[in-house]
Every structure is written in structure tokens, then in C-alpha cells.
Design an enzyme around this catalytic site. Structure first.
Site, PDB file in Angstrom:
ATOM      1  N   CYS A  54      50.264   0.449  -3.500  1.00 46.49           N
ATOM      2  CA  CYS A  54      50.569   1.855  -3.192  1.00 46.49           C
ATOM      3  C   CYS A  54      49.317   2.717  -3.062  1.00 46.49           C
ATOM      4  CB  CYS A  54      51.465   2.448  -4.279  1.00 46.49           C
ATOM      5  SG  CYS A  54      52.804   1.395  -4.810  1.00 46.49           S
ATOM      6  N   ASP A  86      54.999   1.223 -10.840  1.00 49.93           N
ATOM      7  CA  ASP A  86      56.384   1.041 -11.294  1.00 49.93           C
ATOM      8  C   ASP A  86      56.898  -0.344 -10.929  1.00 49.93           C
ATOM      9  OD1 ASP A  86      57.994   4.128 -11.620  1.00 49.93           O
ATOM     10  OD2 ASP A  86      55.875   3.923 -11.191  1.00 49.93           O
ATOM     11  N   CYS A 127      51.505   5.996  -5.437  1.00 50.59           N
ATOM     12  CA  CYS A 127      52.660   5.479  -6.166  1.00 50.59           C
ATOM     13  C   CYS A 127      53.447   6.607  -6.828  1.00 50.59           C
ATOM     14  CB  CYS A 127      52.202   4.455  -7.200  1.00 50.59           C
ATOM     15  SG  CYS A 127      53.557   3.468  -7.894  1.00 50.59           S
ATOM     16  N   ASP A 128      54.637   6.247  -7.290  1.00 52.06           N
ATOM     17  CA  ASP A 128      55.651   7.213  -7.719  1.00 52.06           C
ATOM     18  C   ASP A 128      55.140   8.365  -8.579  1.00 52.06           C
ATOM     19  OD1 ASP A 128      57.060   5.162  -6.586  1.00 52.06           O
ATOM     20  OD2 ASP A 128      58.491   4.933  -8.207  1.00 52.06           O
ATOM     21  N   CYS A 199      56.139   1.811  -1.536  1.00 51.18           N
ATOM     22  CA  CYS A 199      57.372   1.112  -1.158  1.00 51.18           C
ATOM     23  C   CYS A 199      58.044   1.773   0.038  1.00 51.18           C
ATOM     24  CB  CYS A 199      58.328   1.066  -2.334  1.00 51.18           C
ATOM     25  SG  CYS A 199      57.711   0.137  -3.743  1.00 51.18           S
ATOM     26  N   SER A 475      65.140   3.209 -10.777  1.00 47.70           N
ATOM     27  CA  SER A 475      64.217   3.207  -9.653  1.00 47.70           C
ATOM     28  C   SER A 475      64.867   3.876  -8.460  1.00 47.70           C
ATOM     29  CB  SER A 475      63.859   1.763  -9.287  1.00 47.70           C
ATOM     30  OG  SER A 475      63.262   1.703  -8.026  1.00 47.70           O
TER      31      SER A 475
END
Length: 559
Positions: A54, A86, A127-128, A199, A475
Site C-alpha cells: 500500500c 491491515d 494504507c487504511d 487494496c 475490514s
């Protein structure tokens, strides 16, 4: 905003005058000359790391951003912060670090920016948790600011069709059920994540990138440009020039992050079928911006926002498809057409959100974003349930499943690990309500996501046969009838602690209720008698986090 805004409003005090000679000497020794130090100083907060795809490519993006800053007449100073994957930590003790990292990202950016008196900040996320973490920091600092998302991974190809990491998690369940061989699983894992970028579905990273572009803190059209696409370089250089322009205009983060723009961000989550984590993160950003936002408002906005985006995990398409269809501006255009967009909110680009949405270009014949008169569903992808199991509320994702009612016997697990063992043993039956507790912000600690469990259940063919609730998180790749963020959590006296094996639990989406067939007196008696597991951590960052984190209904913030 003022044309007379001092573009060196902070750095003058750090770098100007005879008494600041030592500070200048340090910086000259590493390549900043007198001319560079006389210009506005722009902090470039990078979340680059080598531990995940990511954020793996963010060094190159940062280099392009810095070129843009220099071209615009300012001096960039790059610094780094942490990131926790994650996806890689999912189903492992390391997953507890993910949500905790959001606070550390925000804290570290704030500390460096205050310590080094930057005049403006551009934060680069991937990333998240890096995405809301960076924006939380920008809201705290209230400097001229921009957040640039690094973009999504391209899809993999398996047996002639596109796949994402979601397919791998679900394949684990299929493998456990005996419907996928070792060789097939390995072949899928070899191709499902074919490079750098976040993702590919409308999971948490793309959900938050969508929300923040529509909110206005990210450049127009930047979020869905694929991570490894050639266009990323130009987008990044333009973002560098943009942050200097934002500084010249004196537009600060809290002038962009307002109640109205947060409502736009919520609508973006709802219309795109986005992750339930959007609730947690937007509540946290609101807190940092000094805005009183409540969990109930997500449900109110969702009820009037049509679900228009046919994106995974509930739909068919990936981020690259949305990019080809028209990107996030097209999503904003649908919100404008639906009459749910606050059009007057300012954007970092210098125009309003209404102008940005109206200017969106739609690719002829695209099938990713539906018209508002023929949406996938008339209401959005988020619902907030309350009831005797969730007095403070819980979050349900509606996109991608049609069930609005489920009633069944509770299967009670004191941890995700315990539950996954039961799933692997095929001990979950159709009709069950799987309950996982002690995975909340404090009780976990860290509010782990449950994708390993939910994906395995889907892979075993039980996704449409059971329901699941937890004081932990899901998620963005999770789909099915799942209630997360149940609050209060078990170890803080929440009614979820009262449930015992076989109690009947009812999900009623139409009534927005989550209940167990117990009286208030029975719940109180059982909660008083409940003994949560001993804390897993009594020192270090997890112990500090567990002691200071708020309830999920307030964004799981630390104070």
C-alpha cells in the site's frame, strides 16, 4: 483566506535572525542553502514503508511532490511516520496495532510539524489507517494543508478474470471447506496482489480516499489514479504545487474540514458502498477539528443517499474501473444530482465542492456508477442499529446483501482466535448468530478487524446463512450481515458481555434494532457477574492505548 497571508508565518521564528544561526547551520550542513531557508517551508509527511504494498511506492510519489513544491517557489522538508498493514496482520496478534497506529501517525505528524514550524503540510497516505491518521493531524494543526492518497493496486488475474486480496481471504475458507486445493490456493496468492498500491476494492483505503477527496482536503481527481500508473507522477507534482498555492491563499485545514464537508464525506461513504470503518474515522476527524458529530448522523445521511457505486466487496468492480468511469468526481456528481451534496464547501483546489462535482466527466457507457434514478439501492450502504445489545449503537454495512432481518441462536466467542478455530472446525451452523467480544478498542486492545473470520465463513458458503456481531471492527472487504463497533464494549460493561450460548439475537435492519431476548434485569445481572479475560498487555503502547481510548461510538479516539 487572505491575499496578504504571510507564507512564512511560522518558519520566520525558527529560521530568521542572528539568534537562529545554529538552526540554519544544522540545515545548511544537509543541503539547504540560504535561498532555500528564506522560502516558505513545506512539511512533506510521508507514510512510506517497506512492510506492505500500500505504501511501498510513496518514496517516488514524495519525490514528485517535492519537485512540485520547489517549482512553486517553496522548500520541502520530508519526514516519515509509521504504517501498519491491515491485510498482512489480519487474523494475527499484530492486527491489534492497526487502529493504534492511526493515533501514532496523527501524533507524530503533529509533533514534527509543531517542532519544526512548517508553514504548510502535505501528507502522503496509502494504507487504511494512514489516511485518517494524516487528516486527523492536519485538522489538529490547522495549517494550510493537502492530503494526497497514493492510489490503488492494479487487479490481479486468475483463470482469466480480475481478482483482489478479498478473493484470497475467501479462498482460505474454501480451502478449509475442501473446495479448493493447496495448488489452487497458492496459484491465487501468487497473482492476487501484483504490485504496489492499496487494496483494489472499495475497502477502507479507497473508502477514505473517496471521502476525503469529496470532503475537499485532497486534489480533484487524484484518489482513483492507480498507484503505478504513469499519471501518478503528474498528479503528485501538481499536488506539490497545490500545497504552495493553498499556503498563498491562507486556506487552513479547518476551513476545509467543516460540519458540512464532513456530511459530504459521509454521503460519499454511503453512496459508494464503503467500509464501516468510515464511521470510526470520520468521527475521529470531526473530533480533531472541534466538530460535534454523532454516530446517529451517519444513519440519517445514509437514509437519504442512494447507493450508486457497484464496487467490491458488495459489487462487481474495482478502483481501476472507477478511475476509467470518471473517478471520484463522478461519485460527487451523483451526490449533487441526488440533492445530498453541500455545494458551497471550499476545496483545496480553490473552487467549491459543487463546482468540482458539476465539472465531472463521465465515460460513455460506464457501468460502475449508476444514475440516481436507477441506483443499486435507494438508500446508502451504512446503517446504525441500537437496542438492548448496543445502547450506544453499532454499524452495519448494507451494500452487497439483501437480508434485512435475521434471528438465531448466539454462538459466543471471547476472541477472534477462538471463533476462527470454530469456523475451521466447521462448528458454525446455518442460522447461527456469531458473537465475538473482547475485541473492542480497550478490550482488544486495538479493535481488530474480523476479515479472516468473515471471509472464511463466506468461503465455506455460510455468508448468507449466518449473522455476526462484535465489539471489534470489520475490514472494508467484509460483506454479509455483520454488525461491528457494538458499543459499549464487553470489558467496559456493555450488554454484549451478557450474552450466553443459545440466547436468541435479532437483527432488524428496518427498525434499526439489534436485540437479545433478555430483560433489562437479566442483562444487568449477567453483566455484573461477567469476568472479562485478563488484559493481554499491562505495559507499553497497547496498555497505554487501552487505558485512554474512547468508545467506538465516539471514533475510538485517545484523549
Amino acid at each position: 483566506m487572505s491575499p496578504d497571508f504571510d507564507t512564512r508565518h511560522q518558519s520566520r521564528e525558527l529560521l530568521d535572525g542572528p539568534d537562529r544561526a545554529a538552526a540554519r547551520a544544522y540545515l545548511k550542513g544537509i543541503g539547504f542553502d540560504a535561498e532555500a531557508l528564506a522560502k516558505p517551508i513545506i512539511g512533506v509527511a510521508n507514510t512510506w514503508t517497506e512492510v506492505m504494498p500500500c505504501n511501498f511506492h510513496l518514496r517516488a510519489i514524495s519525490a514528485a511532490v517535492k519537485r512540485g513544491i520547489i517549482e512553486a517557489g517553496a522548500t520541502p522538508m520530508e519526514f516519515n511516520t509509521i504504517a501498519v498493514s491491515d491485510g498482512i496482520t489480519m487474523g494475527h496478534e499484530g492486527m491489534r496495532a492497526s487502529l493504534v497506529s492511526r493515533e501514532i501517525i496523527a501524533d507524530s505528524i503533529e509533533l514534527v510539524a509543531r517542532g519544526h514550524a512548517f508553514d504548510a503540510v502535505i501528507a502522503i497516505s496509502g494504507c487504511d489507517k494512514t489516511i485518517p491518521g494524516t487528516v486527523m493531524a492536519l485538522a489538529r494543526l490547522d495549517l494550510p494543508s493537502v492530503m494526497l492518497y497514493g492510489g490503488s493496486i492494479r487487479p490481479g488475474t486468475y483463470e482469466g478474470h480480475d481478482v483482489s486480496i478479498q478473493d484470497v481471504f475467501e479462498a482460505v475458507g474454501a480451502h478449509a471447506a475442501g473446495t479448493m486445493t493447496d495448488e489452487e490456493l497458492e496459484n491465487l496468492e501468487n497473482v492476487a496482489s501484483p504490485g504496489a498500491g492499496a487494496c483494489g476494492g472499495q475497502f477502507t483505503a479507497n473508502t477514505m480516499a473517496t471521502a476525503f477527496e469529496i470532503l475537499g482536503i485532497s486534489p480533484a481527481g487524484s484518489a482513483m489514479v492507480p498507484a503505478e500508473a504513469g499519471e501518478r507522477v503528474g498528479v503528485s507534482e501538481a499536488a506539490g504545487r497545490l500545497v504552495v498555492d493553498v499556503l498563498k491563499r491562507g486556506l487552513t485545514a479547518r476551513q476545509v474540514i467543516t460540519r458540512e464537508s464532513l456530511e459530504n464525506a459521509i454521503a460519499a461513504v454511503c453512496t459508494s458502498g464503503g467500509s464501516t470503518n468510515g464511521v470510526l474515522h470520520l468521527l475521529a476527524v470531526a473530533y480533531e477539528a472541534g466538530i460535534d458529530l454523532t454516530i446517529e448522523e451517519f444513519d440519517e445521511i445514509s437514509k437519504k443517499t442512494p447507493l450508486t457505486c457497484d464496487l467490491k466487496p458488495g459489487g462487481k468492480y474495482l478502483a481501476m474501473d472507477l478511475y476509467k468511469a470518471g473517478g471520484v468526481p463522478l461519485v460527487a456528481k451523483r451526490l449533487l444530482e441526488a440533492g445530498v451534496l453541500n455545494v458551497g464547501c471550499p476545496r483545496v483546489d480553490g473552487n467549491t465542492v459543487g463546482d468540482y462535482a458539476a465539472a465531472a466527466e463521465e465515460t460513455e457507457g460506464q457501468q460502475v456508477v449508476m444514475p440516481v434514478d436507477a441506483p443499486l439501492k435507494p438508500t446508502g450502504g451504512i446503517a446504525i442499529l441500537k437496542g438492548n445489545l448496543a445502547p450506544e449503537g453499532c454499524v452495519v454495512k448494507l451494500a452487497g446483501h439483501e437480508r434485512v432481518f435475521h434471528e438465531g441462536p448466539a454462538r459466543v466467542f471471547e476472541s477472534e482466535k477462538q471463533c476462527f478455530a470454530a469456523v475451521e472446525a466447521k462448528a458454525i451452523n446455518p442460522g447461527d448468530v456469531v458473537l465475538i467480544r473482547n475485541e473492542g478498542p480497550s478490550g482488544g486492545p486495538g479493535m481488530r478487524e474480523m476479515l479472516q473470520v468473515t471471509a472464511a465463513l463466506v468461503g465455506e458458503g455460510l455468508g448468507e446463512e449466518i449473522a455476526l456481531l462484535t465489539d471489534g471492527r470489520f475490514s472494508g472487504a467484509t460483506h454479509g450481515l455483520m454488525a461491528g463497533h457494538v458499543a459499549p464494549e464487553a470489558n467496559r460493561g456493555g450488554p454484549i458481555a451478557a450474552v450466553q450460548e443459545g440466547d436468541v439475537i435479532t437483527f432488524d435492519i428496518a427498525k434499526r434494532e439489534l436485540n437479545v431476548n433478555l430483560t433489562d434485569e437479566q442483562i444487568a445481572e449477567r453483566v455484573a457477574a461477567y469476568q472479562p479475560p485478563e488484559p493481554l498487555y499491562t505495559s507499553g503502547v497497547f496498555a497505554k492505548y487501552a487505558a485512554h481510548v474512547s468508545t467506538a461510538s465516539k471514533g475510538a479516539i485517545t484523549t
